[in-house]
Scaffold this motif. Structure first.
Motif, short mmCIF file in Angstrom:
data_model
loop_
_atom_site.label_atom_id
_atom_site.label_comp_id
_atom_site.label_asym_id
_atom_site.label_seq_id
_atom_site.Cartn_x
_atom_site.Cartn_y
_atom_site.Cartn_z
N GLU A 229 0.82 -1.22 0.00
CA GLU A 229 0.00 0.00 0.00
C GLU A 229 0.86 1.27 0.00
O GLU A 229 0.33 2.38 0.01
CB GLU A 229 -0.94 0.00 1.22
N GLY B 121 4.75 -5.55 8.10
CA GLY B 121 4.76 -6.96 7.74
C GLY B 121 5.11 -7.93 8.84
O GLY B 121 5.28 -9.12 8.58
N GLU C 284 -0.03 -11.98 9.89
CA GLU C 284 0.15 -11.27 8.62
C GLU C 284 0.45 -12.29 7.52
O GLU C 284 1.34 -13.11 7.65
CB GLU C 284 1.30 -10.27 8.73
N ASP D 254 1.85 -12.19 4.58
CA ASP D 254 2.72 -11.73 3.51
C ASP D 254 4.06 -12.44 3.59
O ASP D 254 4.21 -13.44 4.26
CB ASP D 254 2.85 -10.21 3.54
MG MG Z 1 1.58 -4.64 5.93
#
Ligand code: MG
Ligand code: AMP
Length: 419
Positions: free
Chosen positions: A200, A264, A269, A271
Motif C-alpha cells: 500500500e 509486515g 500477517e 505476507d
Molecule cells: Mg503490511
C-alpha cells in the motif's frame, strides 16, 4: 539451534507471545556484539563519536601554578592583622612571567593566568587594593593561598582522564585539545540499512492510487538514525514480493551492521516479510506487552542484526526509541547505560491505561507553578503520527499499572536529549 535463538531462549521467563518490555530489551542486549574497527579522526570530527583509546595526559593542565584573578601576588607571611603596605617590584602577565624572586615586603602586579612569581603564594584582587604614591596597600582579611590555581588541578600528568567507550562531548573535545592532542582513535560508525515493506506504500513523487499511503516511516527513521550519528543506507520501499524482499535483505545484510524494516511483522500477517526473515537468517517474532508497537521481529541475517519494526508510524518510533536506539549505541561501542533518561512528573489529567502492558503515551511536559506536569497529545492511535510531532516526551506507564488519576506521579522520557 542457532546462536540468537539459543541466547534468547535461555532468558528466564522468556515468552515470545507476551514479552515484557524489559525482557525484550535484555534479550536484544544479550545478543549484541559491538563493532571493533577503529579509525583516527581530527578532534573536531570526533564529536559524538565513541572513543577507542585511553586519554592519559602527557602534561599537567595547567602546567604551572597561576593566578585566578587580576591583582597582586604577595607573600602571605608578609600580611599583618591591619593593612599592609608593600612595594611593587614588577608585573606578570598571562604568557609573560615575572623572572625575578619576590622578597619580604614586595609584591608583583598580576593578570589572570599569569604564572605565580617565585616567592609568592597568595593573590589579592585589584579591587580591594589601594595605591598611594606608588605604594600598594593590602587591606586585612586576606586568606592564605587565595585566588591561586595549581599546576595539574584540571588534568594530572599520567592520570587517565577519558576511557574507551565514551561518546565524546563538546567538553571532551576541549579537554583533549588542552592536552595538545590533535587526533583521536574512535570506533567506526555503525552502518544501518533500512527499507519499508507494504504493497500500500507509495513513494514521494508518485501520485497516490486508491488505498495507498505515502511512506512516512523511512523519513522518521532517517531522522532518528541521523541523530544517532550512524551511517545510513535507505533502500526505499520494497513490495510484498518474495524476490524483491530477498534481494533487499541480501543487499542490506552484505553491507550493514543492522537492518531495520517496517511493516509486515504483525501477528497473522499473510505476507512474505516474516518467512523471508526466517529463511535468510535467524528471526524471533515477538508480541511485546506494550502499546503501541506490539509486534516486532529481532534476529540476524549474515553479520547484520535485524530489527523488524511494526508498520504503524507511531509504533515505529516507539519501538525504535525503546529498543533500536540503545542497541545501535551498544553496537557502536558505547560503554555504560545508554537507556533513555526517565524523569518524574505529575499527571495533569487522568490517563487511560490497561494493566499488563507498558504504555508509551505521547505527552507534553511543562512546568506549572514550579511543578513538572504532563498531559497527553490528544488521540493516541498508533497511526496518528501527529501525536508524536506534538509531543515533547513519552509518558511511560509501567506494566502493572492501571488507570492514572490526575495528580498522580508518572514517569516521562523527554525527547530532548533522546538522540
Ligand atoms: Mg503490511
Ligand atoms: P503492518 O504492520 O504492515 O500491518 O502495517 C500497519 C499499518 O501501518 C498499516 O495501516 C500500514 O498502512 C501502515 N504503514 C506500514 N508501513 C508504513 C509506512 N512505511 N509509512 C506509513 N504507513 C505505513
Amino acid at each position: 539451534m542457532n546462536r540468537i535463538v539459543q541466547i534468547v531462549h535461555a532468558i528466564e521467563g522468556y515468552d515470545p507471545d507476551a514479552l515484557p518490555v524489559d525482557k525484550a530489551r535484555a534479550a536484544i542486549r544479550a545478543c549484541l556484539t559491538p563493532v571493533t574497527a577503529t579509525e583516527r579522526v581530527p578532534v573536531r570530527e570526533a564529536l559524538g563519536r565513541v572513543l577507542a583509546q585511553d586519554i592519559v595526559p602527557g602534561i599537567d593542565v595547567p602546567g604551572h601554578d597561576n593566578t585566578a584573578m587580576d591583582g597582586y601576588a604577595v607573600r602571605f607571611a608578609d600580611l599583618q592583622a591591619e593593612a599592609t603596605v608593600l612595594q611593587e617590584v614588577g608585573a606578570a602577565l598571562a604568557g609573560k612571567a615575572f623572572t625575578g624572586t619576590v622578597g619580604p615586603g614586595q609584591c608583583v602586579r598580576v593578570t589572570t593566568g599569569a604564572v605565580m612569581p617565585a616567592g609568592t603564594d597568595t593573590v589579592v584582587v585589584q579591587e580591594v587594593v589601594k595605591i598611594v604614591e606608588g605604594k600598594i596597600t593590602i587591606p586585612p582579611g586576606q586568606k592564605a593561598k587565595q585566588n591561586v590555581r595549581y599546576a595539574g588541578e584540571d588534568l594530572k600528568k599520567g592520570v587517565p582522564v577519558l576511557r574507551p567507550g565514551r561518546a565524546l562531548s563538546p567538553a571532551d573535545l576541549g579537554l583533549v585539545a588542552s592536552l595538545g592532542i590533535g587526533e583521536l582513535e574512535v570506533r567506526r560508525r555503525v552502518r544501518v540499512a533500512f527499507f519499508s515493506t507494504g504493497d500500500e506504500l507509495a513513494s514521494i513523487g508518485t501520485a497516490l492510487k486508491a488505498g495507498e499511503v505515502y511512506d512516512s516511516n523511512r523519513y522518521t527513521l532517517h531522522g532518528m538514525l541521523a541523530r544517532l550519528g550512524v551511517e545510513i543506507r535507505d533502500l526505499g520501499v520494497v513490495r510484498d514480493d518474495p524476490a524483491q524482499l530477498e534481494a533487499a535483505f541480501r543487499d542490506a545484510a552484505a553491507n550493514a551492521d543492522a537492518i531495520l524494516t517496517t511493516g509486515g511483522v504483525s501477528v497473522g500477517e499473510a505476507d512474505f516479510v516474516k518467512p523471508m526473515m526466517a529463511k535468510l537468517g535467524e528471526a524471533l517474532f515477538w508480541r511485546i506487552a506494550m502499546r503501541p508497537g506490539r509486534p516486532m521481529a529481532f534476529g540476524r541475517i549474515g553479520n547484520a542484526f535485524l530489527f523488524g519494526l511494526p508498520g504503524n508510524p507511531v509504533a515505529v518510533m516507539v519501538t525504535f526509541y525503546q529498543f533500536v536506539r540503545e542497541a545501535l549505541l551498544v553496537l557502536g561501542g558505547r560503554a555504560g547505560d545508554c537507556a533513555p533518561l526517565l524523569l518524574e512528573a505529575t499527571a495533569a489529567e487522568p490517563l487511560r491505561k490497561v494493566a499488563g502492558r507498558t504504555e508509551f503515551q505521547r505527552g507534553v511536559l511543562c512546568r506549572e507553578d514550579g511543578v513538572l506536569k504532563v498531559r497527553i497529545t490528544g488521540q493516541q492511535g498508533s497511526g496518528v503520527l501527529r501525536s508524536m510531532s506534538e509531543a515533547n516526551c513519552f509518558i511511560v506507564l509501567e506494566h502493572a499499572r492501571g488507570r492514572v488519576l490526575a495528580g498522580e506521579s508518572v514517569q516521562v522520557q523527554p525527547f530532548e536529549g533522546l538522540v
